[in-house]
Design an enzyme around this catalytic site. Structure first.
Site, mmCIF file in Angstrom:
data_model
loop_
_atom_site.group_PDB
_atom_site.id
_atom_site.type_symbol
_atom_site.label_atom_id
_atom_site.label_comp_id
_atom_site.label_asym_id
_atom_site.label_seq_id
_atom_site.Cartn_x
_atom_site.Cartn_y
_atom_site.Cartn_z
ATOM 1 C CD GLU A 1 46.748 12.228 83.412
ATOM 2 O OE1 GLU A 1 46.101 11.197 83.150
ATOM 3 O OE2 GLU A 1 46.354 13.368 83.156
ATOM 4 C CE LYS B 1 41.795 17.060 78.031
ATOM 5 N NZ LYS B 1 40.945 16.132 78.678
HETATM 6 N N1 PSU Z 1 43.935 15.473 79.208
HETATM 7 C C1 PSU Z 1 44.666 14.988 78.174
HETATM 8 N N2 PSU Z 1 44.714 13.661 77.982
HETATM 9 C C2 PSU Z 1 44.081 12.823 78.818
HETATM 10 C C3 PSU Z 1 43.324 13.334 79.918
HETATM 11 C C4 PSU Z 1 43.277 14.667 80.071
HETATM 12 O O1 PSU Z 1 45.250 15.726 77.404
HETATM 13 O O2 PSU Z 1 44.189 11.621 78.615
HETATM 14 C C5 PSU Z 1 42.692 12.380 80.874
HETATM 15 C C6 PSU Z 1 43.091 12.743 82.319
HETATM 16 O O3 PSU Z 1 43.544 11.565 82.935
HETATM 17 C C7 PSU Z 1 41.808 13.206 82.944
HETATM 18 C C8 PSU Z 1 40.810 12.364 82.199
HETATM 19 O O4 PSU Z 1 41.762 13.010 84.336
HETATM 20 O O5 PSU Z 1 41.281 12.411 80.852
HETATM 21 C C9 PSU Z 1 39.413 12.885 82.337
HETATM 22 O O6 PSU Z 1 38.544 11.904 81.866
HETATM 23 P P1 PSU Z 1 36.965 12.092 82.066
HETATM 24 O O7 PSU Z 1 36.620 13.270 81.200
HETATM 25 O O8 PSU Z 1 36.376 10.801 81.577
HETATM 26 O O9 PSU Z 1 36.747 12.334 83.523
#
Ligand code: PSU
Ligand code: MN
Length: 303
Positions: free
Chosen positions: A26, A160
């Site tokens: 990604e 996370k």
């Molecule tokens: N985990 C990380 N860094 C990130 C992300 C996840 O350590 O940048 C990103 C991924 O692209 C994931 C997104 O899909 O955050 C999720 O964002 P949201 O919580 O807004 O859906």
């Protein structure tokens, strides 16, 4: 139907022609997940790890309205240094293509693009999930429903610890998404090997994970799966050490009314400051660890 604006790098095209295993990566982790220049060095090192394991890396992003599958070093640098790059998910991916925008792909958007490109294995850091306080904010990442729909295997270090992990696991079960611990009975919490929650399934060999993915297809089950790969012990930050920094970062996000797409990037960058950069070191280690496992699973899928 509109034709899909999609381009493959020379390296990815060659791997496709030779039916070699390909691992998607990604790009939101580059634009919104890590600071410069660690975002660039990590992106390049992760690609090399996949090559060393005999697979082809395909970092995915949208550049000027085109899905790029496989980025050059210059394209990665370009993404990493600009601050006007959209963070794209299922809801706005098509918009970026039609409006000619540039955007990085979250787990959800990367899965959609990978599926279009015929790539079944994808390595990331952490998948989005149900946020703490979601009963008030309704903040649930679109990544979860994507796992239920799109047939791509996502190798992550769990979700996370800033999320509500029990609710995230409940929702994944409801959605019918397999969550498989690699060599672990406990669901990992990104920076930490432990979350206090059990992992619903456990497999100890990459080949078995590939076999599980194939069996789901044989059963006619739609959607992908989550492979939860704990961060290596020497790089982890224990759960009890992370918790106070996580609470402080979330409190601050709430006080400042950070919402929507900005929540995850804000909290990640605040946690990096509160841990004096230690969380970033761990983040880099776990992404590399996931890339290696994903390449091995991709090899298993071809076997
Ligand atoms: N985990 C990380 N860094 C990130 C992300 C996840 O350590 O940048 C990103 C991924 O692209 C994931 C997104 O899909 O955050 C999720 O964002 P949201 O919580 O807004 O859906
Ligand atoms: Mn959200």
């Amino acid at each position: 139907m509109a034709s899909l604006p999609i381009k493959f790098s020379a390296e990815v095209q060659a791997a496709r022609d030779a039916s070699q295993p390909i691992v998607a990566l990604e790009s939101t982790i580059i634009t919104h997940g890590m600071p410069y220049p660690e975002n660039v060095s990590t992106a390049l090192e992760v690609e090399d790890i996949i090559r060393t394991e005999g697979a082809c890396p395909a970092t995915i992003a949208i550049l000027d309205g085109v899905i790029e599958v496989g980025l050059t070093r210059e394209q990665i640098e370009h993404l990493a240094q600009r601050d006007d790059i959209l963070k794209l998910s299922r809801a706005d991916l098509a918009y970026a293509l039609v409006a000619g925008k540039s955007g990085s792909t979250t787990v959800a958007a990367t899965m959609i693009c990978a599926a279009q490109a015929g790539i079944e294995t994808f390595a990331t850091g952490g998948v989005g999930g149900v946020h703490r306080g979601a009963e008030e904010s309704f903040d649930i990442s679109a990544d979860l429903q994507e796992l239920a729909k799109t047939p791509v295997m996502v190798v992550s270090a769990g979700v996370k610890a800033l999320l509500d992990i029990p609710k995230t696991l409940e929702l994944l079960e409801t959605l019918g998404v397999p969550v498989v611990g690699f060599g672990t009975d406990e669901f990992p919490a990104f920076w930490s090997r432990e979350s206090g929650e059990a992992c619903p399934m456990r497999l100890d060999e990459p080949e078995q994970i590939a076999a599980l993915y194939k069996m789901r297809a044989t059963l006619g089950l739609e959607g992908g799966m989550m492979v939860a790969n704990p961060v290596p012990a020497e790089s982890e930050i224990p759960r009890n050490e992370m918790e106070s920094d996580i609470i402080e970062a979330i409190d601050e996000a709430n006080r400042r009314n950070v919402s929507g797409k900005d929540v995850t990037p804000f909290v990640l960058s605040r946690i990096k400051e509160l841990t004096n950069g230690e969380s970033l070191v761990t983040n880099i280690a776990l992404v590399k660890n996931n890339a290696k496992l994903a390449a091995r699973i991709a090899n298993g899928l071809k076997a």
